[in-house]
Design an enzyme around this catalytic site. Structure first.
Site, PDB file in Angstrom:
ATOM      1  N   ALA A 262       0.861  -1.182   0.000  1.00 43.46           N
ATOM      2  CA  ALA A 262       0.000   0.000   0.000  1.00 43.46           C
ATOM      3  C   ALA A 262       0.898   1.233   0.000  1.00 43.46           C
ATOM      4  O   ALA A 262       2.052   1.167   0.447  1.00 43.46           O
ATOM      5  CB  ALA A 262      -0.867  -0.023   1.248  1.00 43.46           C
TER       6      ALA A 262
ATOM      7  N   GLY B 261       0.540  -5.073   0.756  1.00 45.67           N
ATOM      8  CA  GLY B 261      -0.614  -5.126  -0.138  1.00 45.67           C
ATOM      9  C   GLY B 261      -0.290  -5.738  -1.485  1.00 45.67           C
ATOM     10  O   GLY B 261      -1.176  -6.274  -2.154  1.00 45.67           O
TER      11      GLY B 261
ATOM     12  N   GLU C 296      -0.567  -9.344  -0.955  1.00 41.50           N
ATOM     13  CA  GLU C 296      -1.993  -9.622  -0.750  1.00 41.50           C
ATOM     14  C   GLU C 296      -2.770  -9.550  -2.063  1.00 41.50           C
ATOM     15  O   GLU C 296      -3.679 -10.347  -2.311  1.00 41.50           O
ATOM     16  CB  GLU C 296      -2.556  -8.634   0.275  1.00 41.50           C
ATOM     17  CG  GLU C 296      -1.936  -8.836   1.648  1.00 41.50           C
ATOM     18  CD  GLU C 296      -2.222  -7.682   2.594  1.00 41.50           C
ATOM     19  OE1 GLU C 296      -1.700  -6.572   2.365  1.00 41.50           O
ATOM     20  OE2 GLU C 296      -3.001  -7.881   3.537  1.00 41.50           O
TER      21      GLU C 296
ATOM     22  N   GLU D 241       4.341  -5.150   7.103  1.00 46.73           N
ATOM     23  CA  GLU D 241       3.558  -4.064   7.726  1.00 46.73           C
ATOM     24  C   GLU D 241       3.941  -3.841   9.183  1.00 46.73           C
ATOM     25  O   GLU D 241       3.823  -2.736   9.707  1.00 46.73           O
ATOM     26  CB  GLU D 241       2.053  -4.367   7.635  1.00 46.73           C
ATOM     27  CG  GLU D 241       1.481  -4.336   6.232  1.00 46.73           C
ATOM     28  CD  GLU D 241       1.503  -5.681   5.518  1.00 46.73           C
ATOM     29  OE1 GLU D 241       2.276  -6.575   5.921  1.00 46.73           O
ATOM     30  OE2 GLU D 241       0.746  -5.830   4.543  1.00 46.73           O
TER      31      GLU D 241
HETATM   32  N1  CAA Z   1       4.593   3.185  -0.604  1.00 48.60           N
HETATM   33  C1  CAA Z   1       5.025   4.340  -1.144  1.00 48.60           C
HETATM   34  N2  CAA Z   1       6.190   4.492  -1.799  1.00 48.60           N
HETATM   35  C2  CAA Z   1       6.978   3.400  -1.882  1.00 48.60           C
HETATM   36  C3  CAA Z   1       6.611   2.159  -1.346  1.00 48.60           C
HETATM   37  C4  CAA Z   1       5.358   2.084  -0.678  1.00 48.60           C
HETATM   38  N3  CAA Z   1       4.880   0.914  -0.161  1.00 48.60           N
HETATM   39  N4  CAA Z   1       7.595   1.264  -1.581  1.00 48.60           N
HETATM   40  C5  CAA Z   1       8.562   1.935  -2.258  1.00 48.60           C
HETATM   41  N5  CAA Z   1       8.176   3.222  -2.437  1.00 48.60           N
HETATM   42  C6  CAA Z   1       8.930   4.289  -3.104  1.00 48.60           C
HETATM   43  C7  CAA Z   1      10.068   4.774  -2.250  1.00 48.60           C
HETATM   44  O1  CAA Z   1       9.626   5.713  -1.296  1.00 48.60           O
HETATM   45  C8  CAA Z   1      10.984   5.379  -3.298  1.00 48.60           C
HETATM   46  O2  CAA Z   1      10.475   6.636  -3.660  1.00 48.60           O
HETATM   47  P1  CAA Z   1      11.460   7.938  -3.672  1.00 48.60           P
HETATM   48  O3  CAA Z   1      12.462   7.612  -4.754  1.00 48.60           O
HETATM   49  O4  CAA Z   1      10.543   9.048  -4.014  1.00 48.60           O
HETATM   50  O5  CAA Z   1      12.083   7.997  -2.313  1.00 48.60           O
HETATM   51  C9  CAA Z   1      10.785   4.453  -4.508  1.00 48.60           C
HETATM   52  O6  CAA Z   1       9.538   3.776  -4.286  1.00 48.60           O
HETATM   53  C10 CAA Z   1      11.869   3.396  -4.642  1.00 48.60           C
HETATM   54  O7  CAA Z   1      11.956   2.693  -3.401  1.00 48.60           O
HETATM   55  P2  CAA Z   1      13.330   2.480  -2.601  1.00 48.60           P
HETATM   56  O8  CAA Z   1      14.260   3.600  -2.848  1.00 48.60           O
HETATM   57  O9  CAA Z   1      12.982   2.190  -1.170  1.00 48.60           O
HETATM   58  O10 CAA Z   1      13.846   1.161  -3.348  1.00 48.60           O
HETATM   59  P3  CAA Z   1      14.824   0.042  -2.751  1.00 48.60           P
HETATM   60  O11 CAA Z   1      15.171  -0.822  -3.914  1.00 48.60           O
HETATM   61  O12 CAA Z   1      15.899   0.636  -1.931  1.00 48.60           O
HETATM   62  O13 CAA Z   1      13.895  -0.811  -1.725  1.00 48.60           O
HETATM   63  C11 CAA Z   1      11.884  -1.963  -1.032  1.00 48.60           C
HETATM   64  C12 CAA Z   1      12.799  -1.541  -2.216  1.00 48.60           C
HETATM   65  C13 CAA Z   1      12.581  -2.984  -0.148  1.00 48.60           C
HETATM   66  C14 CAA Z   1      10.639  -2.622  -1.650  1.00 48.60           C
HETATM   67  C15 CAA Z   1      11.503  -0.717  -0.221  1.00 48.60           C
HETATM   68  O14 CAA Z   1      11.028   0.279  -1.105  1.00 48.60           O
HETATM   69  C16 CAA Z   1      10.434  -0.970   0.813  1.00 48.60           C
HETATM   70  O15 CAA Z   1      10.717  -1.519   1.858  1.00 48.60           O
HETATM   71  N6  CAA Z   1       9.172  -0.537   0.526  1.00 48.60           N
HETATM   72  C17 CAA Z   1       8.093  -0.613   1.466  1.00 48.60           C
HETATM   73  C18 CAA Z   1       7.564  -2.047   1.609  1.00 48.60           C
HETATM   74  C19 CAA Z   1       6.446  -2.094   2.618  1.00 48.60           C
HETATM   75  O16 CAA Z   1       6.623  -1.778   3.785  1.00 48.60           O
HETATM   76  N7  CAA Z   1       5.225  -2.499   2.184  1.00 48.60           N
HETATM   77  C20 CAA Z   1       4.073  -2.585   3.024  1.00 48.60           C
HETATM   78  C21 CAA Z   1       3.242  -1.353   2.910  1.00 48.60           C
HETATM   79  S1  CAA Z   1       1.871  -1.296   4.069  1.00 48.60           S
HETATM   80  C22 CAA Z   1       0.674  -2.275   3.392  1.00 48.60           C
HETATM   81  O17 CAA Z   1       0.826  -2.817   2.323  1.00 48.60           O
HETATM   82  C23 CAA Z   1      -0.592  -2.373   4.187  1.00 48.60           C
HETATM   83  C24 CAA Z   1      -1.557  -3.411   3.692  1.00 48.60           C
HETATM   84  O18 CAA Z   1      -1.438  -4.568   3.968  1.00 48.60           O
HETATM   85  C25 CAA Z   1      -2.677  -3.016   2.907  1.00 48.60           C
END
Ligand code: CAA
Length: 258
Positions: A65, A109, A112, A132
């Site tokens: 998400a 998400g 999911e 999460e």
């Molecule tokens: N939401 C918003 N933006 C996101 C994102 C997310 N879930 N995941 C990545 N991005 C964005 C980053 O902020 C970044 O944007 P900027 O360049 O503007 O800073 C861009 O995508 C590239 O990401 P990274 O620089 O972090 O890329 P990386 O290769 O270093 O890492 C990753 C990749 C491990 C996937 C890392 O991006 C990450 O950990 N993302 C979040 C994963 C996460 O926590 N997901 C769960 C979300 S909550 C949820 O999903 C709730 C639910 O169940 C409904």
């Protein structure tokens, strides 16, 4: 109306839906989920479409998400809009088969969403996770329920509580994905599976999907009865006569969804 966060192509009875927010690793914001729900509704209604393939990019199916969009939300915002409810219910209601073709990250998400599809074909680069917990929340669109049913309590619990990622090989071993293919072949393999499905009778395809999904909702005896009644019902179709005659006459069946 054109889509901004997804790309939809319909070719040879397959609707290919590509998540397209590369700047955010296909994070699921409300605009994307609204468009996805609309695209799936349209594909479900479109008589030409017989199978849907959902995919992302090489780097990410979807990284979850959209954290930027939800960071400031309050309980009242989330509860009153039934945050994620309306769009995910649309996806779950789709009667046509949906294949998830997953490369790279399928997190939160994203994992999911892949599990909402009927089966997952994974590239050898795929990484699945429910991180999460690192954000101070839990899965919100089915992770605790679907991952647990697919891989069992122990692995699901570990993934949700520690946030660790699972690679493609482990995902296949534990039953999360139907198979793993080299990343370069992912789309060919997913489209070939979809193509195979489009050649069957839609009546049988939709019945199989309904019966299998029923197994998650009901007791074994009710599920067996539901399956048997659907099996019986298919004898009312021309496609059953055609499929069985074709076998006996040693020729390819020509199904007409009748
Ligand atoms: N939401 C918003 N933006 C996101 C994102 C997310 N879930 N995941 C990545 N991005 C964005 C980053 O902020 C970044 O944007 P900027 O360049 O503007 O800073 C861009 O995508 C590239 O990401 P990274 O620089 O972090 O890329 P990386 O290769 O270093 O890492 C990753 C990749 C491990 C996937 C890392 O991006 C990450 O950990 N993302 C979040 C994963 C996460 O926590 N997901 C769960 C979300 S909550 C949820 O999903 C709730 C639910 O169940 C409904």
């Amino acid at each position: 109306m054109a889509f901004k966060t997804i790309i939809v192509e319909i070719d040879d009875h397959v609707a290919l839906i590509k998540l397209n927010r590369p700047e955010a690793l296909n994070a699921l914001n409300q605009a994307l989920l609204d468009e996805l729900a609309r695209a799936i509704t349209e594909a479900d209604r479109n008589e030409k479409v017989r199978c849907i393939v959902l995919t992302g990019s090489e780097k990410a199916f979807a990284a979850g998400a959209d954290i930027k969009e939800m960071a400031e939300k309050t309980f009242v915002d989330a509860f009153s809009s039934d945050f994620f409810g309306p769009q995910t219910e649309v996806i779950e209601r789709c009667r046509k088969p949906i294949i998830a073709a997953v490369a790279g990250y399928a997190l939160g998400g994203g994992c999911e969403l892949a599990m909402m599809c009927d089966f997952i074909i994974a590239a050898d680069t795929a990484k699945f996770g429910q991180p999460e917990i690192n954000l101070g929340v839990i899965a919100g669109i089915g992770g605790t329920q679907r991952l647990t049913r697919l891989v069992g309590k122990s692995k699901s619990m570990e993934m949700h509580l520690t946030g660790r990622f699972m690679d493609a090989e482990e995902a296949e071993r534990s039953g999360l994905v139907s198979r793993v293919v080299p990343a370069k072949k992912l789309m060919d393999e997913a489209m070939a599976a979809a193509q195979k499905i489009t050649e069957k009778s839609m009546l049988a395809t939709m019945s199989a999907k309904e019966a299998i999904n029923r197994s998650y909702e009901t007791t074994l005896s009710e599920g067996l009865l539901h399956e048997r009644r659907l099996f019986h019902a298919l004898f009312a179709t021309e496609d059953q006569k055609e499929g069985m005659s074709a076998f006996l006459e040693k020729r390819e069946a020509q199904f007409r969804d009748k």
